[in-house]
Design a protein around this motif. Structure first.
Motif, PDB file in Angstrom:
ATOM      1  N   VAL A 197      71.162  -1.411  35.913  1.00 49.97           N
ATOM      2  CA  VAL A 197      73.016  -1.808  36.092  1.00 49.97           C
ATOM      3  C   VAL A 197      73.169  -1.523  37.650  1.00 49.97           C
ATOM      4  N   ALA A 198      74.068  -2.383  37.895  1.00 41.87           N
ATOM      5  CA  ALA A 198      74.222  -2.789  39.363  1.00 41.87           C
ATOM      6  C   ALA A 198      75.432  -1.607  39.329  1.00 41.87           C
ATOM      7  N   GLY A 199      76.200  -1.806  38.252  1.00 39.79           N
ATOM      8  CA  GLY A 199      77.841  -1.464  38.375  1.00 39.79           C
ATOM      9  C   GLY A 199      78.262  -1.141  36.988  1.00 39.79           C
ATOM     10  N   PHE A 200      79.502  -0.227  36.562  1.00 39.63           N
ATOM     11  CA  PHE A 200      80.257  -0.126  35.611  1.00 39.63           C
ATOM     12  C   PHE A 200      81.625   0.648  35.480  1.00 39.63           C
ATOM     13  N   ALA A 201      82.189   0.322  34.074  1.00 37.03           N
ATOM     14  CA  ALA A 201      83.482   0.681  34.152  1.00 37.03           C
ATOM     15  C   ALA A 201      83.861   1.401  33.311  1.00 37.03           C
ATOM     16  N   LEU A 202      84.419   2.867  33.239  1.00 36.69           N
ATOM     17  CA  LEU A 202      84.720   3.424  31.877  1.00 36.69           C
ATOM     18  C   LEU A 202      85.896   3.547  31.779  1.00 36.69           C
ATOM     19  N   VAL A 203      86.371   3.157  30.588  1.00 33.41           N
ATOM     20  CA  VAL A 203      87.460   2.138  29.676  1.00 33.41           C
ATOM     21  C   VAL A 203      88.106   3.321  28.940  1.00 33.41           C
ATOM     22  N   GLU A 204      89.636   3.638  28.493  1.00 39.90           N
ATOM     23  CA  GLU A 204      89.833   4.263  27.112  1.00 39.90           C
ATOM     24  C   GLU A 204      90.767   2.980  26.057  1.00 39.90           C
ATOM     25  N   VAL A 205      90.368   2.987  25.479  1.00 36.31           N
ATOM     26  CA  VAL A 205      90.857   1.565  24.153  1.00 36.31           C
ATOM     27  C   VAL A 205      91.433   2.330  23.817  1.00 36.31           C
ATOM     28  N   THR A 207      90.533   0.177  20.361  1.00 36.64           N
ATOM     29  CA  THR A 207      89.718  -0.404  19.456  1.00 36.64           C
ATOM     30  C   THR A 207      88.673  -0.862  19.951  1.00 36.64           C
ATOM     31  N   GLU A 208      87.147  -0.338  19.076  1.00 36.77           N
ATOM     32  CA  GLU A 208      86.305  -1.450  19.670  1.00 36.77           C
ATOM     33  C   GLU A 208      86.305  -2.836  19.842  1.00 36.77           C
ATOM     34  N   GLU A 209      87.447  -4.299  19.854  1.00 42.86           N
ATOM     35  CA  GLU A 209      87.998  -4.958  19.958  1.00 42.86           C
ATOM     36  C   GLU A 209      88.669  -5.616  21.350  1.00 42.86           C
ATOM     37  N   GLU A 210      88.865  -4.519  21.392  1.00 47.36           N
ATOM     38  CA  GLU A 210      89.712  -4.076  22.474  1.00 47.36           C
ATOM     39  C   GLU A 210      88.912  -3.849  24.245  1.00 47.36           C
ATOM     40  N   VAL A 211      87.681  -3.274  24.263  1.00 49.03           N
ATOM     41  CA  VAL A 211      87.088  -3.107  25.012  1.00 49.03           C
ATOM     42  C   VAL A 211      85.803  -4.305  24.745  1.00 49.03           C
ATOM     43  N   VAL A 212      85.916  -4.995  23.480  1.00 46.36           N
ATOM     44  CA  VAL A 212      84.652  -5.898  24.227  1.00 46.36           C
ATOM     45  C   VAL A 212      86.089  -7.072  24.405  1.00 46.36           C
ATOM     46  N   GLU A 213      86.651  -7.187  24.387  1.00 40.95           N
ATOM     47  CA  GLU A 213      87.702  -8.394  25.302  1.00 40.95           C
ATOM     48  C   GLU A 213      87.815  -8.267  26.522  1.00 40.95           C
ATOM     49  N   ILE A 214      87.639  -6.940  27.040  1.00 41.22           N
ATOM     50  CA  ILE A 214      87.582  -6.473  28.556  1.00 41.22           C
ATOM     51  C   ILE A 214      86.144  -7.227  28.762  1.00 41.22           C
ATOM     52  N   ALA A 215      85.187  -6.485  28.824  1.00 42.03           N
ATOM     53  CA  ALA A 215      83.495  -6.864  28.423  1.00 42.03           C
ATOM     54  C   ALA A 215      83.515  -8.424  29.015  1.00 42.03           C
ATOM     55  N   ARG A 216      84.114  -9.192  28.116  1.00 42.87           N
ATOM     56  CA  ARG A 216      84.191 -10.931  28.337  1.00 42.87           C
ATOM     57  C   ARG A 216      84.957 -11.108  29.070  1.00 42.87           C
ATOM     58  N   ARG A 217      86.188 -10.887  29.446  1.00 45.30           N
ATOM     59  CA  ARG A 217      86.798 -11.053  29.981  1.00 45.30           C
ATOM     60  C   ARG A 217      85.911 -11.206  32.271  1.00 45.30           C
ATOM     61  N   PHE A 218      84.872  -9.714  32.541  1.00 43.77           N
ATOM     62  CA  PHE A 218      84.233  -9.938  32.551  1.00 43.77           C
ATOM     63  C   PHE A 218      83.283 -10.453  33.521  1.00 43.77           C
ATOM     64  N   VAL A 219      82.788 -10.714  32.375  1.00 41.00           N
ATOM     65  CA  VAL A 219      81.396 -11.175  32.629  1.00 41.00           C
ATOM     66  C   VAL A 219      81.722 -13.103  32.568  1.00 41.00           C
ATOM     67  N   LYS A 220      82.899 -13.246  32.320  1.00 40.86           N
ATOM     68  CA  LYS A 220      83.144 -14.964  32.642  1.00 40.86           C
ATOM     69  C   LYS A 220      84.143 -14.988  34.110  1.00 40.86           C
ATOM     70  N   MET A 221      84.582 -13.946  34.098  1.00 38.98           N
ATOM     71  CA  MET A 221      85.016 -13.111  35.423  1.00 38.98           C
ATOM     72  C   MET A 221      83.622 -13.661  36.903  1.00 38.98           C
ATOM     73  N   VAL A 222      82.652 -13.584  36.559  1.00 39.10           N
ATOM     74  CA  VAL A 222      81.742 -12.785  37.433  1.00 39.10           C
ATOM     75  C   VAL A 222      80.665 -13.595  37.633  1.00 39.10           C
ATOM     76  N   GLY A 223      80.419 -14.863  35.905  1.00 40.66           N
ATOM     77  CA  GLY A 223      79.539 -15.746  36.057  1.00 40.66           C
ATOM     78  C   GLY A 223      77.781 -14.644  35.968  1.00 40.66           C
ATOM     79  N   ASN A 224      76.977 -15.068  35.357  1.00 37.93           N
ATOM     80  CA  ASN A 224      75.571 -15.323  35.789  1.00 37.93           C
ATOM     81  C   ASN A 224      75.448 -13.616  35.528  1.00 37.93           C
ATOM     82  N   SER A 225      75.677 -12.998  34.219  1.00 41.11           N
ATOM     83  CA  SER A 225      75.737 -11.106  34.783  1.00 41.11           C
ATOM     84  C   SER A 225      75.644 -11.192  32.732  1.00 41.11           C
ATOM     85  N   ARG A 226      75.595  -9.790  32.763  1.00 42.10           N
ATOM     86  CA  ARG A 226      75.099  -9.210  31.378  1.00 42.10           C
ATOM     87  C   ARG A 226      75.959  -7.800  31.247  1.00 42.10           C
TER      88      ARG A 226
END
Length: 106
Positions: A69-77, A79-98
């Protein structure tokens, strides 16, 4: 619901504006009350393991460092769908990440 989003790169970042976009993303999530904590992690670590009553301590880095693990974010949302959308935005922004998401129970 709280979730821990853990990320690691899978290649070189493809976003030349990453620093500015990451700053804006962090500000947005913090202002909305979603982001509780964020940070980067050193590529080295210490493993503490117990087996049959014996505790061993091993310094890293470890053989499978590409999966660390290179980094982390602790979020409070809400629904599960909300956190998945946040993660989608993150990996799209960073590129080549998981990103791996796990619910935090408190």
């Amino acid at each position: 619901m709280r979730y821990l989003m853990m990320s690691n790169p899978t290649g070189e970042t493809t976003n030349p504006n990453l620093e500015a976009e990451m700053g804006a993303w962090i500000e947005e999530l913090t202002a909305s009350g979603v982001l509780l904590a964020t940070g980067g992690l050193a590529p080295t670590g210490i493993e503490v393991r117990e087996s049959d009553g014996e505790v061993t301590v091993t310094d890293g880095p470890f053989a499978e460092a590409k999966e660390s693990v290179a980094g982390f974010a602790l979020v409070e949302v809400r629904t599960e769908e909300e956190v998945v959308e946040i993660a989608r935005r993150f990996v799209k922004m960073v590129g080549n990440s998981r990103s791996v998401i796990q619910q935090v129970f408190a």
